[in-house]
Design an enzyme around this catalytic site. Sequence first.
Site, PDB file in Angstrom:
ATOM      1  N   LYS A  44       0.952  -1.158  -0.130  1.00  0.00           N
ATOM      2  CA  LYS A  44       0.028  -0.143  -0.049  1.00  0.00           C
ATOM      3  C   LYS A  44       0.756   1.234  -0.172  1.00  0.00           C
ATOM      4  O   LYS A  44       2.000   1.224   0.281  1.00  0.00           O
ATOM      5  CB  LYS A  44      -0.985  -0.018   1.113  1.00  0.00           C
ATOM      6  CG  LYS A  44      -0.214   0.089   2.762  1.00  0.00           C
ATOM      7  CD  LYS A  44       0.030   1.530   3.100  1.00  0.00           C
ATOM      8  CE  LYS A  44       0.903   1.393   4.412  1.00  0.00           C
ATOM      9  NZ  LYS A  44       1.716   2.694   4.882  1.00  0.00           N
ATOM     10  N   ASP A  64      -2.669  -2.650  10.616  1.00  0.00           N
ATOM     11  CA  ASP A  64      -2.695  -2.398   9.022  1.00  0.00           C
ATOM     12  C   ASP A  64      -3.265  -3.358   8.584  1.00  0.00           C
ATOM     13  O   ASP A  64      -3.554  -3.671   7.273  1.00  0.00           O
ATOM     14  CB  ASP A  64      -1.387  -1.942   8.252  1.00  0.00           C
ATOM     15  CG  ASP A  64      -0.995  -0.513   8.747  1.00  0.00           C
ATOM     16  OD1 ASP A  64      -1.882   0.566   8.929  1.00  0.00           O
ATOM     17  OD2 ASP A  64       0.152   0.034   8.138  1.00  0.00           O
TER      18      ASP A  64
HETATM   19  P1  ATP Z   1       4.500  -0.101   7.900  1.00  0.00           P
HETATM   20  O1  ATP Z   1       4.080   0.239   6.431  1.00  0.00           O
HETATM   21  O2  ATP Z   1       3.124  -1.068   8.389  1.00  0.00           O
HETATM   22  O3  ATP Z   1       5.010   0.733   8.816  1.00  0.00           O
HETATM   23  P2  ATP Z   1       6.832  -1.322   6.941  1.00  0.00           P
HETATM   24  O4  ATP Z   1       7.179  -1.237   5.608  1.00  0.00           O
HETATM   25  O5  ATP Z   1       7.366  -0.107   7.760  1.00  0.00           O
HETATM   26  O6  ATP Z   1       5.431  -1.456   7.503  1.00  0.00           O
HETATM   27  P3  ATP Z   1       7.712  -3.838   7.240  1.00  0.00           P
HETATM   28  O7  ATP Z   1       8.206  -4.271   5.844  1.00  0.00           O
HETATM   29  O8  ATP Z   1       6.208  -4.569   7.189  1.00  0.00           O
HETATM   30  O9  ATP Z   1       7.563  -2.426   7.609  1.00  0.00           O
HETATM   31  O10 ATP Z   1       8.631  -4.834   8.259  1.00  0.00           O
HETATM   32  C1  ATP Z   1       9.090  -4.248   9.484  1.00  0.00           C
HETATM   33  C2  ATP Z   1       9.983  -5.011  10.477  1.00  0.00           C
HETATM   34  O11 ATP Z   1       9.078  -6.157  10.723  1.00  0.00           O
HETATM   35  C3  ATP Z   1      11.211  -5.735   9.551  1.00  0.00           C
HETATM   36  O12 ATP Z   1      12.210  -4.864   9.992  1.00  0.00           O
HETATM   37  C4  ATP Z   1      11.179  -7.230   9.676  1.00  0.00           C
HETATM   38  O13 ATP Z   1      12.185  -7.618  10.410  1.00  0.00           O
HETATM   39  C5  ATP Z   1       9.746  -7.424  10.319  1.00  0.00           C
HETATM   40  N1  ATP Z   1       9.066  -8.481   9.797  1.00  0.00           N
HETATM   41  C6  ATP Z   1       8.235  -9.798  10.088  1.00  0.00           C
HETATM   42  N2  ATP Z   1       7.706 -10.199   9.433  1.00  0.00           N
HETATM   43  C7  ATP Z   1       7.841  -9.524   8.275  1.00  0.00           C
HETATM   44  C8  ATP Z   1       7.508  -9.800   6.848  1.00  0.00           C
HETATM   45  N3  ATP Z   1       6.641 -11.028   6.422  1.00  0.00           N
HETATM   46  N4  ATP Z   1       8.008  -9.035   5.761  1.00  0.00           N
HETATM   47  C9  ATP Z   1       8.845  -7.877   6.036  1.00  0.00           C
HETATM   48  N5  ATP Z   1       9.280  -7.782   7.341  1.00  0.00           N
HETATM   49  C10 ATP Z   1       8.666  -8.290   8.335  1.00  0.00           C
END
Ligand code: ATP
Length: 293
Positions: free
Chosen positions: A12, A138
């Site tokens: 997203k 989310d």
């Molecule tokens: P948001 O937009 O909800 O803040 P984000 O893009 O900042 O999400 P994610 O990529 O979802 O963050 O992941 C953040 C942390 O979560 C990573 O540093 C990782 O170690 C942990 N994590 C756990 N499961 C997953 C997964 N399936 N994919 C990615 N990261 C994951």
Amino acid sequence: MKDKIQLKALAKINLCLDVLRRREDGYHEVRMIMQTISLYDELELRKVKQPGIQVRTNLYYLPTNENNLVYKAADLLREEFRITDGISIQLQKKIPVAAGMAGGSADAAAVLWGMNQMYGLGLSRKDLMDRGVRLGADIPYCILRGTALAEGIGEQLAPLPPMPKCYILIAKPGISVSTRAVYENLHANDLRPEQHPDVDAVISDIRGRDLAGLSAHMGNVLEEVTVPAHPVIDRIKKCMMQEGALGAMMSGSGPTVFGIFDTQGKARKAYRAVRAAQLARQVYLTVPYNVRR
Ligand code: ATP
């Protein structure tokens, strides 16, 4: 019942992101416009003889134990429905990690959806959302998909009409941002009125199918924290605007930047410019995705 299932977990972006206040319990009350895009991780769930949950992924630095959201999602339904089969989860990541694109939440949403299908659990979309929110604010949105207003801590959803047709350029610079630290450094209760983006204007633009208006009214209050710490974000935005973007903004807590373009030609040119300037490691040209589950 099936023995395996293949799934796409779509990323997203936030077309608008406002933080209304920090609650006593530390959670932040938000008002965000969410948009699913055609950039996705691929998952395969498989029933296996070996008991327990095994996670495999193409990114060596991601956890494969209970700290991975896909593990947590599978475990939640296994426990509740007393599923005794072993489950293997193959996760091919393409969505930038820790980037403000809800990659982990999208993966978890896909696993909830896939387990429901694979085991014929009979859970409705609402049932899946109620379970998903226990793992992340989310996740209910990642189950819904499309264009939506998210309020509360992000879990209260109101579907909106699809955003107008356009091309979206995604650029993730090679820096990491902690979502938690960004929210902590925002000092949400001390923001001045003019620091809040006009979420209602963006909703009107979506309803009026006004892509230029939408692009002009977009805003993300979290830029106040992340952009001064990482000037490359501003440089990517400027590069996209110079190449003809109608608007460019950081998604979520960053550092990913997206640009909105009305033609594929301009978006392609901007793609090449961002790459040539070496402003971002991961650059993708994509489009909005508006099919709901
Ligand atoms: P948001 O937009 O909800 O803040 P984000 O893009 O900042 O999400 P994610 O990529 O979802 O963050 O992941 C953040 C942390 O979560 C990573 O540093 C990782 O170690 C942990 N994590 C756990 N499961 C997953 C997964 N399936 N994919 C990615 N990261 C994951």
